[in-house]
Design a protein around this motif. Sequence first.
Motif, PDB file in Angstrom:
ATOM      1  N   ALA A   1      -9.867  -6.867   3.940  1.00 38.95           N
ATOM      2  CA  ALA A   1      -8.686  -6.448   3.192  1.00 38.95           C
ATOM      3  C   ALA A   1      -7.660  -7.568   3.109  1.00 38.95           C
ATOM      4  O   ALA A   1      -7.031  -7.776   2.067  1.00 38.95           O
TER       5      ALA A   1
ATOM      6  N   GLU B   1      -5.598  -6.436   0.200  1.00 39.38           N
ATOM      7  CA  GLU B   1      -5.581  -4.968   0.175  1.00 39.38           C
ATOM      8  C   GLU B   1      -5.355  -4.378   1.564  1.00 39.38           C
ATOM      9  O   GLU B   1      -5.936  -3.353   1.924  1.00 39.38           O
TER      10      GLU B   1
ATOM     11  N   ARG C   1      -4.347  -0.623   1.689  1.00 43.14           N
ATOM     12  CA  ARG C   1      -5.468   0.282   1.380  1.00 43.14           C
ATOM     13  C   ARG C   1      -6.400   0.399   2.573  1.00 43.14           C
ATOM     14  O   ARG C   1      -6.900   1.487   2.878  1.00 43.14           O
TER      15      ARG C   1
END
Length: 92
Positions: free
Chosen positions: A52, A57, A60
């Motif tokens: 990530a 990300e 997320r």
Amino acid sequence: MLNLDPDLIVGRARDVEWFGDNALSSLQAVAPTALSASEDDTDWQTRLRFLAEVVGEEERAEELINSFETRLQEFRDAYAARSAEGEDATIA
């Protein structure tokens, strides 16, 4: 790997080092390369957080980890209640 034409190569530093001194530069010649330097990447959460971070990300990833942990606790609670009632369960 050249035939795959990757946009990004992701791996663990210790695995790349195993292939020798020129391995990293060979990978970097193919595509941008992100290597985890962590020796503590045996659990999926650590790996997910690293991936990530590489792709931007992080939020997320935390959502997914938190969702999983919530669902796991719900399962544990439900199983504990059924187990207390004398029921058995098998997970496959």
